[in-house]
Design a protein around this motif. Structure first.
Motif, PDB file in Angstrom:
ATOM      1  N   THR A 102      91.555   6.153 -53.050  1.00 57.43           N
ATOM      2  CA  THR A 102      91.352   6.904 -54.286  1.00 57.43           C
ATOM      3  C   THR A 102      92.653   7.011 -55.073  1.00 57.43           C
ATOM      4  OG1 THR A 102      89.551   8.143 -53.275  1.00 57.43           O
ATOM      5  CG2 THR A 102      90.558   9.111 -55.223  1.00 57.43           C
ATOM      6  N   GLN A 108      84.608   9.854 -56.987  1.00 58.21           N
ATOM      7  CA  GLN A 108      84.128  10.381 -55.717  1.00 58.21           C
ATOM      8  C   GLN A 108      83.806  11.861 -55.957  1.00 58.21           C
ATOM      9  OE1 GLN A 108      87.192  10.069 -52.707  1.00 58.21           O
ATOM     10  NE2 GLN A 108      85.732   9.805 -51.053  1.00 58.21           N
ATOM     11  N   ASP A 145      84.408   4.533 -57.013  1.00 59.89           N
ATOM     12  CA  ASP A 145      84.886   5.135 -55.763  1.00 59.89           C
ATOM     13  C   ASP A 145      83.694   5.583 -54.918  1.00 59.89           C
ATOM     14  OD1 ASP A 145      86.437   6.176 -53.812  1.00 59.89           O
ATOM     15  OD2 ASP A 145      87.547   7.564 -55.096  1.00 59.89           O
ATOM     16  N   GLU A 146      83.342   4.796 -53.944  1.00 59.88           N
ATOM     17  CA  GLU A 146      82.187   5.065 -53.074  1.00 59.88           C
ATOM     18  C   GLU A 146      80.955   5.456 -53.880  1.00 59.88           C
ATOM     19  OE1 GLU A 146      82.984   7.406 -49.615  1.00 59.88           O
ATOM     20  OE2 GLU A 146      85.136   7.050 -49.770  1.00 59.88           O
ATOM     21  N   GLY A 188      88.552  12.714 -50.075  1.00 59.57           N
ATOM     22  CA  GLY A 188      87.146  13.088 -49.957  1.00 59.57           C
ATOM     23  C   GLY A 188      86.671  13.140 -48.519  1.00 59.57           C
TER      24      GLY A 188
END
Ligand SMILES: Nc1ncnc2c1ncn2[C@@H]1O[C@H](COP(=O)(O)OP(=O)(O)OP(=O)(O)O)[C@@H](O)[C@H]1O
Ligand SMILES: Nc1ncnc2c1ncn2[C@@H]1O[C@H](COP(=O)(O)OP(=O)(O)OP(=O)(O)O)[C@@H](O)[C@H]1O
Ligand SMILES: [Mg+2]
Ligand SMILES: [Mg+2]
Lengths: 297, 255, 253, 253, 255
Positions: free
Chosen positions: B47, B83, B160-161, E138
């Protein structure tokens, strides 16, 4: 030697209350065995209310405020006439020559204060028609600004405003001074309940104030210096203002007349919740005990 | 000169608990139209790298260039899927969230709505456009975010994911959609994921990061398979195993 | 529905309790002529209402309060947003706001009269003056609390500084602005009393000052209670408006 | 370091601008004897400082402000937390807070004197009174804005109502409380002027009233500027303390 | 009588956009010590069911009983891992977040710290206890949440996609830990996930939900395999396929 008796008194900041200041600065309270705290507020009249809750033992202020407080609590009584305000309140005009020329114009009056009392007296003494003038309610400190800005053409108010306004604004002059109309008087008030149970202290205080008054009369320059020190004001300015009043510490038929006038004016304004007489408002015992000769009623 | 260049990039956070060097000497060059997947253990710095590329944070060392010019801040050319869901606007409906970027470009109301509805459809939320974020499930919020980034049609996508909170089926559908959009427009994509299969299915190259502190790019695996990819093919399996081994090695370095 | 009934019941009990305590205090604890029991005050209030005097004062004061309050809010919100959003603006304007907000409106009366005369304008100016700083601070604090992901998202959707400001910072800050306005409303009520010290012929403030001068204790309390109840009612109306028009910005209020 | 220099520079420019505008306004626009230019005011301020009078007033007023402010905050924070956390408390207390906060401190002077006499206590009471409601409202609003997941998590870790209140609602609300206290500080400064209307022998408020009575325009402005600068400085100190001690509660302030 | 009984449970949300029946007639009985996995497409109502069981929301119809007594609110007997990270306390360090429940029971400082460090260790965050949530990635935040719930040692665990943001390796480690804790203490677990393999590896029973509106339990698959499970065994594969088919059917009902 007994420990000094503690007392609290309160009044406004104004040379017309000079006997209080001189009694303190000149040491008259101390010499009479009193330890006095002098509190000040925005006006003498405002402080009279504190007599009601017995927050203070004595106050110094105008007739109307005293009568109003007496109506709420009969314990609030006038014990002596303190000051006669000889040339203290005036009607000051800008670009007007006399009261005649003021007709149809706006006059600033501070409602509920000596300013209003004075204006009512002017109207009745000079046989004017109240409808000829537009009254604008303005607080005393805002009078000069309002006059300067042209919101009003004249105002009726006490010193130092007329003097200040004449210095600051061109084409201003005093149209009427209270000398021609009505001598306004400031009284010394006490809480009767407290005074009766502390007669010794009461008498001593009266004595100290009388001594202060005599000192002012005999040593005006030094007295003015003391007042100026207490008020943290300019000496010459204070001395000039002090010449416009007379310090009395007595009770005369004039005193009674002024109280009666205040009662009548309150009635006229529909502010008299019950009938009272000057005899109820004035309590002469303390002054008689301190100096019987000064009671002339 | 690549489209995107990360040149010796490092990031050290200074907090109350002292300095922490999250990323160190990160070097990467992306060609235009590449689909790059970034993998790595939790907390390795993925990130952080993305935030620098997006222009949110300045690297504390090194430089990032986009078409040769240093990145100085965020811009509409790089769309970001964050995220977490904090980036959605609670006061807007799902549809208005998707259309936010279009509104910025003063697109007309009707056109905006049409595009937003198309993307709502695409992420499987047909008819749910009037709900506010607080009325949506976790996975639904994530899909709104994806739709918002796509609707804005940026040159580069930073994700991001994005499919983290989705069930396998919804995920497969969205992978397909993303792959289709990418093949049609050849956007450059940086895609962070934990799913090795997903990475192998989508990417032209897969990068694996070393764990932190001082996380950095450890190895890059090019995946030269045609799209759409057959996940059961031997070639795919080989890729999968290669990436898996890299990550496994990272977790248990001494085995 | 049930919850609304509970609210009203709670308010009624709360006020009843307040007046009961007042009565007991006046009879058993304070016992001063300056502290009347509620009954003579209600009686006096009734007389003033019957004469139409109270309504007149309320109307005169409320008009000034609302005008000044709206003016102050209209100035304060954009300034607060700008201070919160743009660092140079903050550095330059903060000394001003952080200086003036500590200067009491009552001390500004003279200045107000010099600028605006003794008419309505100076009163409205004083109320706006007292409103504006609270709104500025609350708004700026709100901008500071906007989630950074929300701003970043807008930036990379192509928002310029102004758009981030108008489309993200403003709506995200609405709850803070509204809280600031609710707080400022009390300032407006407080200041009306000072403002009506200046040359006014009507209003609750004037009623209060007159009553003080003539020691009409019941009138003082009628004016105070009117201010309190009006404030309470205004605040309720404000909240209802918020629920009706801005509810989606503000789930917690 | 660089950013701190920018801040200080910004403040200096801001204040310089303020005084420049004041000077220009007094010379070209307003031109009233009641609106002096800054120079005679600074001169007069210097005289008052040389005499030790200004320091005396500042000290007297600041002592009262700080005492009243701390007292008001100490009362307001728990009440605000309780109102925000417990519905019955809210329903019962809200009519009280929402009623009294609209009643100006200046109108409470008489009541304060009845209860506390004309000494320091009544002044401190008035300042506490004016502080408490702002803190209550800001705190209660803060409690309403605590994320519900935070409260739920505490509940299913076994927190009782009091623990949720003390360990979650309170710390999560700290930024709101501090904003409320910053706003309330201005109220304290405003009220000191009203409070020193009551029988006091020192303080900036008394200086202001005396100067008004004698029309000493320079003294009025010295008092006003002292209030403004003191407020500014107090606010800065407050913020520094927040950064130093409560920074982790409050990343945005 | 089961340990937990959901009896005709329904939930209808009333919002500005009208009413939405998220869950309808949901029936389930859990025995004490069961590990129940709940699967379903995004937005089908899983979180809604969990919120009701936790006692956060009251069902609008039906009843939920715990040991025969109706659930009236949350309690320390049911530990919850939330979807998203909003439930962490920003003003506490990671360690203090984990120890929060222990502090509520006035456990001594030293003991608290020891337990917190043990769980920090378990979730792979050794030595990161002094960081605040805003300084964590996260996946790290998610692990802190898991550690917090476990450290409190509740009788029942409710976990909403707890491993969603984790890489495969970290995930496998935590799955192993959770399985071990469960076998040792036989807690009752309700576990929401999108990962079918994860479900089959952990659960004693897997429930699949029908998609909404009116989401409800569609089928329950018992998994009678011994622990630890061999993921490549035929029996495991059979389970996987069975659950996969149920979910697939839900997505494409007409195929
Ligand atoms: N507060 C709410 N108000 C209105 N509708 C809601 C609310 N919360 C949830 N819903 C709706 O209920 C449905 C189920 O939501 P829920 O959060 O239970 O889904 P989920 O199964 O947990 O999904 P995911 O896997 O995406 O987290 C969704 O359609 C959602 O829009
Ligand atoms: N603002 C910050 N201050 C201090 N440390 C930070 C900050 N943000 C991130 N970190 C640290 O930097 C490291 C990398 O964080 P990052 O968020 O980039 O991880 P990630 O690879 O995205 O992990 P995940 O897969 O869990 O999201 C972590 O150890 C984290 O604790
Ligand atoms: Mg991350
Ligand atoms: Mg969910």
């Amino acid at each position: 030697q007994n420990a000094p008796i503690k007392m609290t008194i309160a009044t406004g900041v104004d040379p017309s209350f000079a006997p209080y200041y001189v009694a303190r600065e000149g040491g008259f309270f101390t010499r009479n065995g009193l330890d006095v705290t002098v509190n000040t507020g925005p006006s003498g009249s405002a402080m009279i209310a504190f007599l009601i809750g017995n927050q203070i033992n004595s106050a110094y202020g105008a007739e109307q405020a005293g009568v109003s407080a007496h109506l709420v609590d009969p314990n609030v009584v006038a014990v002596a006439e303190g000051t006669a305000l000889l040339r203290w309140i005036s009607v000051l005009g800008r670009n007007v020559e006399n009261m005649e020329a003021l007709k149809g114009k706006k006059v600033g009056v501070a409602r509920g204060t000596g300013s209003e009392t004075f204006w009512l007296s002017v109207v009745s003494k000079l046989n004017l028609n109240p409808a000829d003038y537009t009254i604008v309610n303005v607080e005393a400190p805002e009078m000069v600004a309002a006059l300067e800005r042209g919101n009003i053409d004249a105002f009726a108010v006490w010193e130092p405003w007329p003097t200040r306004a004449m210095r600051a604004i061109p084409n201003t002059k005093i149209l009427v001074s209270n000398e021609q109309i009505q001598i306004v008087r400031n009284f010394v008030y006490m809480n009767k309940g407290w005074a009766q149970s502390n007669m010794e202290a009461t008498t001593r205080m009266m004595r100290a104030l009388i001594q202060a008054q005599e000192f002012i009369a005999s040593n005006p320059t030094e007295a003015a210096a003391q007042v100026a020190r207490f008020l943290r004001q300019d000496r010459a300015f204070i001395a000039e203002l002090m010449t416009k009043v007379e310090y009395k510490m007595n009770l005369t038929p004039d005193s009674v007349g002024n109280i009666q006038l205040a009662i009548d004016q309150l009635r006229g304004m529909n502010r008299l919740s019950k009938e009272v007489t000057p005899a109820e408002v004035i309590w002469k015992e303390p002054l008689a005990a301190a100096a019987a000769g000064r009671v002339m009623i | 000169m690549g489209f995107v260049e990360l040149d010796g990039v490092g990031m050290t956070f200074r907090g109350r608990t002292g300095a922490y060097e999250a990323v160190r000497d990160f070097n990467l060059e992306l060609a235009e139209g590449e689909f790059f997947c970034l993998l790595g253990t939790s907390g390795c710095g993925k990130t952080t790298v993305m935030n620098m590329l997006a222009g949110f944070d300045r690297p504390t060392s090194g430089e990032i260039r986009l078409e040769g010019r240093p990145v100085r801040g965020p811009g509409a050319d790089r769309g970001v899927v964050f995220q977490g869901h904090d980036s959605l606007y609670d006061w807007l409906t799902a549809r208005d969230n998707i259309a936010f970027g279009l509104r910025l470009r003063s697109m007309g109301r009707g056109e905006r709505r049409a595009i937003a509805d198309r993307f709502l459809n695409m992420v499987g939320l047909t008819g749910q456009g009037a709900k506010h974020p607080s009325e949506l499930s976790g996975g639904m919020k994530q899909r709104i975010q994806i739709a918002r980034a796509l609707a804005n049609d940026p040159r580069m996508l930073l994700m991001d994911e994005p499919f983290g909170a989705l069930d396998a089926m919804t995920r497969a559908v969205l992978q397909g959609e993303l792959s289709r959009i990418w093949s049609e427009n050849r956007k450059t994509v940086l895609f962070i994921t934990h799913d090795i299969e997903e990475a192998c299915a989508l990417a032209t190259r897969v990068g694996v990061m070393k764990r932190g502190p001082g996380g950095t790019l450890k190895a890059v695996v090019p995946i030269d398979l045609p799209f759409p990819r057959e996940r059961t093919s031997d070639a795919f399996m080989a890729c999968f195993r290669q990436v898996h081994a890299l990550i496994h090695e990272e977790i248990h370095p001494h085995e | 529905m049930n919850s609304r009934a509970a609210t009203v019941a709670g308010y009624l009990i709360g006020f009843a309790l307040l007046f009961a305590i007042w009565h007991l205090a006046s009879v058993f604890i304070v016992r001063s002529v300056l502290f009347p029991s509620p009954f003579p005050v209600f009686e006096r209030g009734w007389v003033l209402i019957a004469d139409g005097l109270l309504q007149e004062s309320v109307w005169a004061s409320m008009r000034r309060i609302i005008q000044g309050f709206l003016l102050g809010s209209a100035i304060g919100i954009p300034i607060g947003l700008a201070i919160g959003s743009f660092r140079p603006v903050r550095l330059l304007l903060e000394p001003w706001t952080e200086f003036f907000r500590f200067i009491p409106a009552v001390a500004m009366i003279t200045v107000a009269v010099i600028w605006f005369g003794i008419g309505e304008e100076s009163k409205i100016f004083l109320i706006a003056y007292t409103t504006v700083f609270v709104v500025v601070i609350a708004t700026a604090a709100g901008v500071g609390a906007v989630g950074k992901d929300k701003i970043r998202a807008a930036q990379c959707l192509g928002a310029n500084k102004f758009q981030v400001f108008a489309l993200v910072a403003l709506p995200a800050t609405v709850p803070y602005i509204l809280t600031g306005m609710r707080l400022a409303m009390a300032n407006a009520f407080v200041t009306i009393v000072a403002a009506e010290l200046v040359a006014s012929n009507d209003g609750l403030g004037k009623m209060l000052w007159d009553a003080r001068l003539f020691m009409q204790v019941e009138d003082i309390f009628v004016a105070l209670i009117s201010l309190g109840l009006l404030g309470f009612a205004t605040d309720r109306v404000f909240r209802l408006l918020i629920r009706a028009f801005a509810g989606r910005f503000n789930p917690t209020m």
